[in-house]
Motif scaffolding. Structure first.
Motif, mmCIF file in Angstrom:
data_model
loop_
_atom_site.group_PDB
_atom_site.id
_atom_site.type_symbol
_atom_site.label_atom_id
_atom_site.label_comp_id
_atom_site.label_asym_id
_atom_site.label_seq_id
_atom_site.Cartn_x
_atom_site.Cartn_y
_atom_site.Cartn_z
ATOM 1 N N TYR A 16 -14.763 7.619 5.934
ATOM 2 C CA TYR A 16 -14.830 7.537 4.472
ATOM 3 C C TYR A 16 -13.757 8.425 3.849
ATOM 4 O O TYR A 16 -13.028 7.995 2.945
ATOM 5 N N LEU A 17 -13.654 9.651 4.338
ATOM 6 C CA LEU A 17 -12.681 10.595 3.795
ATOM 7 C C LEU A 17 -11.245 10.122 4.001
ATOM 8 O O LEU A 17 -10.365 10.406 3.186
ATOM 9 N N GLU A 18 -11.013 9.384 5.062
ATOM 10 C CA GLU A 18 -9.676 8.877 5.366
ATOM 11 C C GLU A 18 -9.362 7.587 4.620
ATOM 12 O O GLU A 18 -8.237 7.386 4.146
ATOM 13 N N GLU A 19 -10.341 6.701 4.514
ATOM 14 C CA GLU A 19 -10.085 5.361 3.974
ATOM 15 C C GLU A 19 -10.164 5.273 2.458
ATOM 16 O O GLU A 19 -9.441 4.464 1.856
ATOM 17 N N THR A 20 -11.004 6.067 1.823
ATOM 18 C CA THR A 20 -11.161 5.907 0.372
ATOM 19 C C THR A 20 -9.906 6.271 -0.423
ATOM 20 O O THR A 20 -9.634 5.603 -1.434
ATOM 21 N N PRO A 21 -9.106 7.256 -0.010
ATOM 22 C CA PRO A 21 -7.855 7.473 -0.750
ATOM 23 C C PRO A 21 -6.920 6.266 -0.669
ATOM 24 O O PRO A 21 -6.191 5.969 -1.622
ATOM 25 N N THR A 36 -5.130 -8.756 -10.634
ATOM 26 C CA THR A 36 -6.552 -8.586 -10.915
ATOM 27 C C THR A 36 -7.387 -8.859 -9.669
ATOM 28 O O THR A 36 -8.382 -8.173 -9.428
ATOM 29 N N ASP A 37 -6.988 -9.834 -8.866
ATOM 30 C CA ASP A 37 -7.733 -10.154 -7.643
ATOM 31 C C ASP A 37 -7.714 -8.972 -6.672
ATOM 32 O O ASP A 37 -8.760 -8.584 -6.136
ATOM 33 N N GLN A 38 -6.538 -8.416 -6.433
ATOM 34 C CA GLN A 38 -6.414 -7.275 -5.518
ATOM 35 C C GLN A 38 -7.187 -6.075 -6.055
ATOM 36 O O GLN A 38 -7.876 -5.378 -5.306
ATOM 37 N N LEU A 39 -7.098 -5.852 -7.349
ATOM 38 C CA LEU A 39 -7.811 -4.739 -7.970
ATOM 39 C C LEU A 39 -9.318 -4.921 -7.825
ATOM 40 O O LEU A 39 -10.036 -3.984 -7.473
ATOM 41 N N GLY A 40 -9.795 -6.126 -8.060
ATOM 42 C CA GLY A 40 -11.222 -6.414 -7.930
ATOM 43 C C GLY A 40 -11.732 -6.229 -6.510
ATOM 44 O O GLY A 40 -12.820 -5.684 -6.298
ATOM 45 N N ARG A 41 -10.919 -6.650 -5.529
ATOM 46 C CA ARG A 41 -11.325 -6.484 -4.125
ATOM 47 C C ARG A 41 -11.401 -4.999 -3.752
ATOM 48 O O ARG A 41 -12.349 -4.562 -3.094
ATOM 49 N N ALA A 42 -10.409 -4.235 -4.171
ATOM 50 C CA ALA A 42 -10.407 -2.797 -3.863
ATOM 51 C C ALA A 42 -11.578 -2.106 -4.554
ATOM 52 O O ALA A 42 -12.240 -1.244 -3.961
ATOM 53 N N ALA A 43 -11.853 -2.476 -5.798
ATOM 54 C CA ALA A 43 -12.979 -1.890 -6.523
ATOM 55 C C ALA A 43 -14.301 -2.248 -5.847
ATOM 56 O O ALA A 43 -15.196 -1.414 -5.718
ATOM 57 N N HIS A 44 -14.425 -3.488 -5.391
ATOM 58 C CA HIS A 44 -15.639 -3.926 -4.689
ATOM 59 C C HIS A 44 -15.849 -3.106 -3.413
ATOM 60 O O HIS A 44 -16.958 -2.642 -3.144
ATOM 61 N N THR A 45 -14.792 -2.928 -2.654
ATOM 62 C CA THR A 45 -14.895 -2.158 -1.410
ATOM 63 C C THR A 45 -15.250 -0.709 -1.704
ATOM 64 O O THR A 45 -16.096 -0.118 -1.025
ATOM 65 N N MET A 46 -14.623 -0.141 -2.726
ATOM 66 C CA MET A 46 -14.927 1.243 -3.105
ATOM 67 C C MET A 46 -16.388 1.363 -3.523
ATOM 68 O O MET A 46 -17.075 2.300 -3.131
ATOM 69 N N LYS A 47 -16.864 0.396 -4.303
ATOM 70 C CA LYS A 47 -18.260 0.405 -4.753
ATOM 71 C C LYS A 47 -19.208 0.415 -3.569
ATOM 72 O O LYS A 47 -20.110 1.253 -3.484
ATOM 73 N N SER A 48 -18.983 -0.488 -2.647
ATOM 74 C CA SER A 48 -19.875 -0.609 -1.492
ATOM 75 C C SER A 48 -19.833 0.635 -0.621
ATOM 76 O O SER A 48 -20.875 1.144 -0.193
ATOM 77 N N THR A 49 -18.640 1.132 -0.366
ATOM 78 C CA THR A 49 -18.479 2.309 0.480
ATOM 79 C C THR A 49 -19.109 3.531 -0.169
ATOM 80 O O THR A 49 -19.823 4.297 0.481
ATOM 81 N N ALA A 50 -18.844 3.716 -1.460
ATOM 82 C CA ALA A 50 -19.408 4.863 -2.174
ATOM 83 C C ALA A 50 -20.932 4.797 -2.169
ATOM 84 O O ALA A 50 -21.606 5.817 -1.948
ATOM 85 N N SER A 91 -16.849 13.363 -4.529
ATOM 86 C CA SER A 91 -17.565 12.873 -3.342
ATOM 87 C C SER A 91 -16.961 13.466 -2.079
ATOM 88 O O SER A 91 -17.680 13.788 -1.138
ATOM 89 N N HIS A 92 -15.653 13.643 -2.064
ATOM 90 C CA HIS A 92 -14.993 14.236 -0.900
ATOM 91 C C HIS A 92 -15.421 15.692 -0.721
ATOM 92 O O HIS A 92 -15.684 16.126 0.408
ATOM 93 N N VAL A 93 -15.509 16.426 -1.816
ATOM 94 C CA VAL A 93 -15.952 17.824 -1.740
ATOM 95 C C VAL A 93 -17.361 17.885 -1.147
ATOM 96 O O VAL A 93 -17.626 18.669 -0.235
ATOM 97 N N ASP A 94 -18.242 17.039 -1.667
ATOM 98 C CA ASP A 94 -19.625 17.021 -1.181
ATOM 99 C C ASP A 94 -19.708 16.630 0.290
ATOM 100 O O ASP A 94 -20.443 17.256 1.069
ATOM 101 N N LEU A 95 -18.963 15.619 0.685
ATOM 102 C CA LEU A 95 -19.044 15.158 2.068
ATOM 103 C C LEU A 95 -18.381 16.123 3.050
ATOM 104 O O LEU A 95 -18.827 16.257 4.188
#
Length: 105
Positions: A16-21, A36-50, A91-95
């Protein structure tokens, strides 16, 4: 799900610490590319991972950006990404603190 195995949990957190940046960089690049498509996909992945790591504030921000992309209107994407970056850092500080608290951390 991991049966209390601290080493597996540590690996997951480190991933998580490596991939989220990288996801954040993908979002920033998508804005520059006006994709917009690429942005939406990245946001979706960030949402799920977070969400998987209990970073609910970050997940909520990413979900908002994803929804804006789905509707085709991510006008405030730059501001949303700035807020995501701040929540990601928290989130990185906490993890990182969590990793130190794990047995063998």
């Amino acid at each position: 799900m991991i049966g209390g195995d601290a080493s597996i949990m540590a690996e997951l957190v480190e991933s998580y610490l490596e991939e989220t940046p990288k996801l954040l960089l993908n979002m920033q690049g998508a804005v520059l590319a006006r994709s917009t498509d690429q942005l939406g996909r990245a946001a979706h992945t960030m949402k799920s991972t977070a969400h998987d790591f209990g970073a609910e504030s970050l997940a909520g921000l990413a979900q908002g950006l994803e929804a804006a992309c789905r509707s085709g209107h991510p006008e405030n994407a730059g501001q949303q990404i700035s807020a995501i970056a701040q929540a990601l850092e928290l989130s990185h500080v906490d993890l990182k603190a969590y990793l130190k608290a794990l047995p063998g951390g």
